[in-house]
Design a protein around this motif. Structure first.
Motif, PDB file in Angstrom:
ATOM      1  N   TRP A 152       0.823  -1.216   0.000  1.00 54.84           N
ATOM      2  CA  TRP A 152       0.000   0.000   0.000  1.00 54.84           C
ATOM      3  C   TRP A 152       0.852   1.259   0.000  1.00 54.84           C
ATOM      4  O   TRP A 152       0.560   2.231   0.689  1.00 54.84           O
ATOM      5  N   ASN A 153       1.934   1.238  -0.768  1.00 49.86           N
ATOM      6  CA  ASN A 153       2.842   2.373  -0.907  1.00 49.86           C
ATOM      7  C   ASN A 153       3.421   2.844   0.424  1.00 49.86           C
ATOM      8  O   ASN A 153       3.632   4.035   0.628  1.00 49.86           O
ATOM      9  N   SER A 154       3.690   1.905   1.308  1.00 51.28           N
ATOM     10  CA  SER A 154       4.306   2.211   2.600  1.00 51.28           C
ATOM     11  C   SER A 154       5.264   1.093   2.995  1.00 51.28           C
ATOM     12  O   SER A 154       4.898  -0.076   2.901  1.00 51.28           O
ATOM     13  N   PRO A 155       6.471   1.443   3.449  1.00 50.89           N
ATOM     14  CA  PRO A 155       7.361   0.422   4.004  1.00 50.89           C
ATOM     15  C   PRO A 155       6.801  -0.091   5.330  1.00 50.89           C
ATOM     16  O   PRO A 155       6.315   0.699   6.151  1.00 50.89           O
ATOM     17  N   LEU A 156       6.870  -1.392   5.513  1.00 45.44           N
ATOM     18  CA  LEU A 156       6.411  -2.037   6.738  1.00 45.44           C
ATOM     19  C   LEU A 156       7.563  -2.858   7.305  1.00 45.44           C
ATOM     20  O   LEU A 156       8.380  -3.401   6.559  1.00 45.44           O
ATOM     21  N   TYR A 157       7.585  -2.951   8.637  1.00 49.04           N
ATOM     22  CA  TYR A 157       8.646  -3.665   9.331  1.00 49.04           C
ATOM     23  C   TYR A 157       8.028  -4.684  10.281  1.00 49.04           C
ATOM     24  O   TYR A 157       7.089  -4.355  11.014  1.00 49.04           O
ATOM     25  N   GLY A 158       8.561  -5.916  10.259  1.00 50.29           N
ATOM     26  CA  GLY A 158       8.033  -6.980  11.104  1.00 50.29           C
ATOM     27  C   GLY A 158       9.124  -7.718  11.841  1.00 50.29           C
ATOM     28  O   GLY A 158      10.280  -7.751  11.408  1.00 50.29           O
ATOM     29  N   ALA A 159       8.736  -8.327  12.962  1.00 43.21           N
ATOM     30  CA  ALA A 159       9.693  -9.084  13.767  1.00 43.21           C
ATOM     31  C   ALA A 159       9.499 -10.583  13.596  1.00 43.21           C
ATOM     32  O   ALA A 159      10.288 -11.371  14.094  1.00 43.21           O
ATOM     33  N   ASP A 160       8.438 -10.977  12.917  1.00 47.12           N
ATOM     34  CA  ASP A 160       8.206 -12.396  12.650  1.00 47.12           C
ATOM     35  C   ASP A 160       7.855 -12.530  11.158  1.00 47.12           C
ATOM     36  O   ASP A 160       7.912 -11.553  10.422  1.00 47.12           O
ATOM     37  N   GLY A 161       7.470 -13.680  10.749  1.00 47.48           N
ATOM     38  CA  GLY A 161       7.215 -13.901   9.333  1.00 47.48           C
ATOM     39  C   GLY A 161       5.831 -13.553   8.835  1.00 47.48           C
ATOM     40  O   GLY A 161       5.557 -13.651   7.644  1.00 47.48           O
ATOM     41  N   THR A 162       4.940 -13.112   9.722  1.00 46.55           N
ATOM     42  CA  THR A 162       3.550 -12.907   9.280  1.00 46.55           C
ATOM     43  C   THR A 162       2.942 -11.565   9.646  1.00 46.55           C
ATOM     44  O   THR A 162       1.904 -11.211   9.108  1.00 46.55           O
ATOM     45  N   THR A 163       3.543 -10.837  10.585  1.00 41.12           N
ATOM     46  CA  THR A 163       2.932  -9.590  11.033  1.00 41.12           C
ATOM     47  C   THR A 163       3.928  -8.432  10.952  1.00 41.12           C
ATOM     48  O   THR A 163       5.128  -8.631  10.774  1.00 41.12           O
ATOM     49  N   PHE A 164       3.393  -7.219  11.103  1.00 48.80           N
ATOM     50  CA  PHE A 164       4.207  -6.002  11.077  1.00 48.80           C
ATOM     51  C   PHE A 164       3.942  -5.190  12.333  1.00 48.80           C
ATOM     52  O   PHE A 164       2.808  -5.119  12.811  1.00 48.80           O
ATOM     53  N   PHE A 165       4.997  -4.557  12.854  1.00 46.68           N
ATOM     54  CA  PHE A 165       4.850  -3.733  14.057  1.00 46.68           C
ATOM     55  C   PHE A 165       4.952  -2.244  13.769  1.00 46.68           C
ATOM     56  O   PHE A 165       4.584  -1.417  14.590  1.00 46.68           O
ATOM     57  N   LEU A 166       5.442  -1.857  12.569  1.00 47.11           N
ATOM     58  CA  LEU A 166       5.707  -0.454  12.280  1.00 47.11           C
ATOM     59  C   LEU A 166       5.587  -0.197  10.784  1.00 47.11           C
ATOM     60  O   LEU A 166       5.909  -1.066   9.972  1.00 47.11           O
ATOM     61  N   GLY A 167       5.147   1.006  10.424  1.00 53.61           N
ATOM     62  CA  GLY A 167       5.084   1.422   9.032  1.00 53.61           C
ATOM     63  C   GLY A 167       5.468   2.882   8.891  1.00 53.61           C
ATOM     64  O   GLY A 167       5.377   3.661   9.847  1.00 53.61           O
ATOM     65  N   LEU A 168       5.906   3.260   7.691  1.00 56.18           N
ATOM     66  CA  LEU A 168       6.251   4.647   7.369  1.00 56.18           C
ATOM     67  C   LEU A 168       5.341   5.133   6.246  1.00 56.18           C
ATOM     68  O   LEU A 168       4.943   4.345   5.384  1.00 56.18           O
ATOM     69  N   HIS A 169       5.067   6.445   6.239  1.00 56.50           N
ATOM     70  CA  HIS A 169       4.251   7.018   5.161  1.00 56.50           C
ATOM     71  C   HIS A 169       4.581   8.502   5.045  1.00 56.50           C
ATOM     72  O   HIS A 169       4.672   9.199   6.057  1.00 56.50           O
ATOM     73  N   CYS A 170       4.778   8.982   3.815  1.00 55.78           N
ATOM     74  CA  CYS A 170       5.088  10.391   3.570  1.00 55.78           C
ATOM     75  C   CYS A 170       3.820  11.228   3.463  1.00 55.78           C
ATOM     76  O   CYS A 170       2.868  10.836   2.795  1.00 55.78           O
ATOM     77  N   PHE A 171       3.873  12.378   4.088  1.00 53.84           N
ATOM     78  CA  PHE A 171       2.856  13.416   3.938  1.00 53.84           C
ATOM     79  C   PHE A 171       3.572  14.695   3.524  1.00 53.84           C
ATOM     80  O   PHE A 171       4.798  14.740   3.512  1.00 53.84           O
ATOM     81  N   ASP A 172       2.813  15.741   3.180  1.00 49.87           N
ATOM     82  CA  ASP A 172       3.428  16.976   2.704  1.00 49.87           C
ATOM     83  C   ASP A 172       4.519  17.497   3.627  1.00 49.87           C
ATOM     84  O   ASP A 172       5.601  17.836   3.178  1.00 49.87           O
TER      85      ASP A 172
END
Length: 137
Positions: free
Chosen positions: A60-80
């Motif tokens: 969804w046009n956002s980097p996601l970071y996970g600590a296991d193989g199936t879930t994510f704990f953090l994401g980044l998204h640019c705004f103006d």
């Protein structure tokens, strides 16, 4: 023929194809406009240091970071005017990241161009978030 530059969506958010691994995340960070690319590199390095072996993906046009193989704990998204760092289970982090979400479990940290970051605090939030149950897309 030169590679086509990614299209920037609303707020300067790069349009990067979905993908797993470091390569799509680095493509996203490289395509972030201006100061946001430098900040994105700094955030990515901080996340890698806080969570060795972190799993990366772009969805969804956002980097996601996970600590296991199936879930994510953090994401980044640019705004103006800022980069949103989303802690998907941030409501359980202490102290809580400063920006509330409509979802009581999610908390945000916004990075603005001239902000001074407390890297120790941010690293602590990242470590805490990685230890919690993640968000499954």
């Amino acid at each position: 023929m030169a590679a086509k530059e990614p299209r920037l969506l609303s707020g300067g958010n790069p349009q990067i194809p979905k993908g797993d691994g470091d390569a799509p995340v680095q493509a996203y960070i490289t395509a972030m406009p201006g100061w946001k690319s430098r900040a994105g590199k700094r955030l990515d390095k901080l996340i890698e240091t806080a969570v060795p072996g972190v799993r990366k993906a772009v969805k969804w046009n956002s980097p996601l970071y996970g600590a296991d193989g199936t879930t994510f704990f953090l994401g980044l998204h640019c705004f103006d005017k800022y980069i949103k760092v989303a802690f998907f289970n941030g409501g359980s982090i202490q102290p809580r990241p400063p920006v509330e979400s409509k979802d009581p479990d999610t908390r945000y940290f916004h990075v603005h161009e001239d902000d001074e970051w407390d890297e120790a605090q941010l690293s602590d939030w990242i470590k805490q978030a990685a230890a919690l149950p993640g968000w499954k897309p």
